[in-house]
Enzyme design. Structure first.
Site, mmCIF file in Angstrom:
data_model
loop_
_atom_site.group_PDB
_atom_site.id
_atom_site.type_symbol
_atom_site.label_atom_id
_atom_site.label_comp_id
_atom_site.label_asym_id
_atom_site.label_seq_id
_atom_site.Cartn_x
_atom_site.Cartn_y
_atom_site.Cartn_z
ATOM 1 N N GLU A 115 22.013 -43.645 15.300
ATOM 2 C CA GLU A 115 20.508 -44.348 16.278
ATOM 3 C C GLU A 115 20.611 -42.625 16.542
ATOM 4 O O GLU A 115 21.495 -42.315 17.474
ATOM 5 C CB GLU A 115 20.538 -44.956 17.197
ATOM 6 N N GLU A 160 25.944 -51.997 18.706
ATOM 7 C CA GLU A 160 26.911 -51.898 19.798
ATOM 8 C C GLU A 160 27.959 -52.948 20.584
ATOM 9 O O GLU A 160 27.833 -53.520 21.186
ATOM 10 C CB GLU A 160 25.860 -51.023 20.127
#
Ligand code: GLA
Ligand code: ZN
Length: 674
Positions: A297, A142
């Site tokens: 995710e 991320e």
């Protein structure tokens, strides 16, 4: 299609690994992601690498038929690295150095951080680059730009500015530094947008360049990893898990040299606000490379760090997971396998609870994996096609972040207004950068394209001239690429295309005024109001109130073989639904499904196969009307053109279309999954 989980073997006793892997295999898990936070285990001290644990687990995964994606661990540099090189810690807007703890406590411009990142990635790639269980790599975790304000960043920023402007004179002119006596006589005088006396009121040009510079720094940091992975791990994909509609850096740039993108989807977390839900996010993520992404995710239960959110039901979790597939995902990797016993994410729930016993979420995940695995034969190779597109740009997003101007003007809020109305019509919507071929779309929406160049304007003109339909939003054309206001009448360079000029405006914010459409319907508008002076365009809505009573808010202009609209005001949802209904009709976009607002209608297709997904995001049943024949693959039957889905129900249907389509398109092999 693959279903997977994020697995952290380093969080569990080695004696547990066999059982975890066996339970995963039993559940139909076909992929795991591992390694992305395990730097301190893989390199416990500088230069000493320990890959034994990962090697053992990779072997177990391989025996169980589970493919592995390895994450490079650079989002959590270990304590020894910081102790040796404290300048790796990033600095905040006050120039204050942030210390050890949590993660991402690093400056991506710092040379020691970069060198050690290359070393660990190189060691990992040398170790596992050709391992037969490894199918791909995730860089870092991320990335969020590098909004660091340390001295290294300042020095690099100066270099970057020299590269861009060549001379200080040119920079002073481009930024208009004469304002408030900001003219620089040495590069070193140029500040970062630190916290200053008057809040955030730095020069907007400096702020935009700082965002560009830090976004590029992150891209460069990632590229060093990509280069190593490509060299040492050929024939494996390289990807990154994006944070959805997160505007801290330019994801188009970040994704340029990746094979495909991944994104992380937690639908119940509060950042899905203002209508920018998982569907819009999924479409924007697919649009980054205009190809199917993975969800790296996916929410798997209750989420939260210090506080927990409400428990999503198993049906809701399943519906959210199918939704990502409906919008193009080719794999859904759940976060995480088992809830961690320690650390900041103890309460971010996995498929297994802390006790490690298969309970309801485990069984729900198994059911979902079974469904996906059995439908793979039909879904593999399908993608999302769309006749309508909304353009997106991170530069425009930065510009509105730097100067919001009026509440609600942010580009993604603008995108969401059009997006909701289009999705309501049962249409796939692409959210894409301007680099795409516009000619593939019947309708293109240009939300407030604040920063515009004449070359961009030429592309819009030629698209419309050749028959396209374009909607141009308010606040288009205000700035040049240096974030300086343009002198051309608004919307700069597009006035001829839309057949009007903006004569005046009122930044309404949350205030409301009304407009009346040519059909005599009244709507509330907020946020922004442009008063338009027509130069050939036809008025399609006028204000009924001060400050612009009787003046045009929306207009339509024929240009070449196409049509351009200018929307100078932002309306309530019904305003977009009504206007877009007629615009879609005129531009020949077919709609075949009629669904209530909470039902997500999406399509995937490949040659000869078209699959309809209906996802009821409401907790009560909803009925959908379908105007042509469908064949049920999963979920409620279609009876007399009606499908009634239970709360959070998922329905998947193969489209049979009209009888002609039937003859041309059906493949008998796809009848397997009743
Ligand atoms: C993010 C991260 C994960 C984890 C989850 C839950 O998406 O990528 O590592 O932290 O959030 O907080
Ligand atoms: Zn820095």
């Amino acid at each position: 299609m693959r279903v997977g989980v994020a697995y952290y073997p380093e969080h569990w006793e080695p004696s547990r690994w066999e059982r975890d892997v066996a339970q995963m295999a039993d559940a139909g898990i076909r992929v795991v992601r591992m390694g992305e936070f395990a730097w301190s285990r893989m390199e416990p001290e500088e230069g000493r690498f320990e890959f034994g644990f990962l090697d053992t687990v990779l072997g177990m995964m391989e025996s169980a038929g589970i493919a592995c994606v390895l994450g490079t661990p650079t989002a959590s540099p270990p304590a020894w690295l910081h102790a040796k090189y404290p300048e790796i810690y990033p600095a905040d807007k006050r120039g204050y150095r942030l210390g050890f703890g949590t993660r991402q406590q690093r400056c991506l411009n710092n040379p020691d951080m970069r060198r050690h990142s290359r070393l660990i990635v190189d060691a990992m790639a040398s170790q596992f680059g050709n391992h037969s269980a490894v199918i791909g790599w995730q860089t870092d975790n991320e990335f969020g730009g590098n909004l660091c304000y340390c001295p290294v960043c300042q020095a690099r920023f100066h270099e970057w500015l020299r590269g861009r402007y060549e001379s200080l004179d040119a920079l002073n002119r481009a930024w208009g530094t004469v304002f408030w006596s900001h003219e620089y006589s040495e590069w070193q005088q140029i500040p970062l947008p630190w916290e200053v006396k008057c809040g955030d009121a730095h020069n907007p040009s400096l702020q935009l360049d700082f965002r560009r510079f830090q976004s590029e720094a992150t891209v460069r940091f990632q590229q060093e990893q990509i280069d190593i992975l490509r060299a040492k791990s050929p024939e494996r994909f390289v990807t990154h898990n994006l944070m959805g509609l997160h505007g801290s850096m330019d994801y188009y740039d970040l994704a340029r040299n990746l094979d495909f993108v991944c994104w992380d989807n937690y639908p119940s977390t509060p950042w899905f606000v203002n209508d920018m839900g998982p569907d819009m996010t999924a479409d924007a993520m697919r649009g980054i490379k205009q190809s199917n992404p993975w969800v790296m995710e996916q929410q798997n239960g209750i989420t939260g760090w210090e506080r927990m959110g409400r428990r999503p039901s198993d049906a809701q979790l399943r519906c959210w997971a199918w939704q990502t597939i409906a919008h193009g995902a080719d794999a859904v990797v759940f976060f995480r396998w088992r809830s961690c016993l320690y650390g900041a994410e103890q309460f971010w729930h996995g498929a297994l609870n802390h006790d490690g016993k298969p309970r309801r979420r485990y069984w729900a995940l198994s059911d979902f994996a079974r469904e996906v695995n059995s439908l793979s034969v039909t879904l593999d190779g399908t993608g999302v096609r769309s006749e309508v597109a909304i353009l997106n740009s991170y530069e425009q997003h930065y510009a509105f972040q730097i100067q919001p101007q009026a509440e609600g003007l942010d580009i993604w809020r603008q995108v969401s207004r059009y997006y909701r109305a289009l999705r309501q019509q049962g249409l796939n919507v692409d959210i894409v950068p301007l680099s795409v071929d516009l000619a593939q779309y019947r309708l293109v929406i240009l939300p407030g394209w604040h920063i515009i160049s004449s070359a961009e304007a030429d592309r819009f003109k030629s698209y419309v001239r050749q028959g396209g339909t374009l909607i141009v939003g308010a606040r288009t054309g205000v700035k040049n690429t240096e974030n300086v206001c343009r002198t051309e009448p608004l919307p700069a360079f597009l006035s001829e295309l839309v057949g009007l000029e903006v004569d005046d405006y009122d930044p309404l914010g949350s205030a409301e005024i009304k407009v009346e459409t040519a059909k005599g319907r009244l709507y509330r508008v907020t946020c922004w109001a442009d008063a338009l002076s027509l130069k050939g365009a036809e008025s399609i809505a006028v204000y009924t109130e001060a400050p612009f009573q009787g003046e045009t808010a929306l207009a339509k202009n024929r240009f070449g073989a196409g049509t351009a609209y200018y929307f100078g005001a932002f309306g309530e949802p019904a305003f977009y639904e009504d206007l877009l209904t007629s615009i879609l009709d005129e531009s020949g976009v077919q709609r075949v499904v009629n669904a209530p607002a909470e039902v997500d209608v999406s399509w995937r297709e490949r040659d000869g196969v078209k699959v309809l997904f209906l996802l009821n995001l409401a907790s009560e049943e909803r009925t959908v009307r379908v105007s042509e024949q469908v064949f049920r693959l999963l979920g409620a039957p279609c009876e007399g053109g009606r499908i009634t889905l239970p709360g959070f129900g998922v329905g998947i249907y193969q489209w049979l279309g009209s009888e002609e389509d039937l003859e041309n398109e059906m493949e008998p092999s796809t009848y397997e999954h009743v």
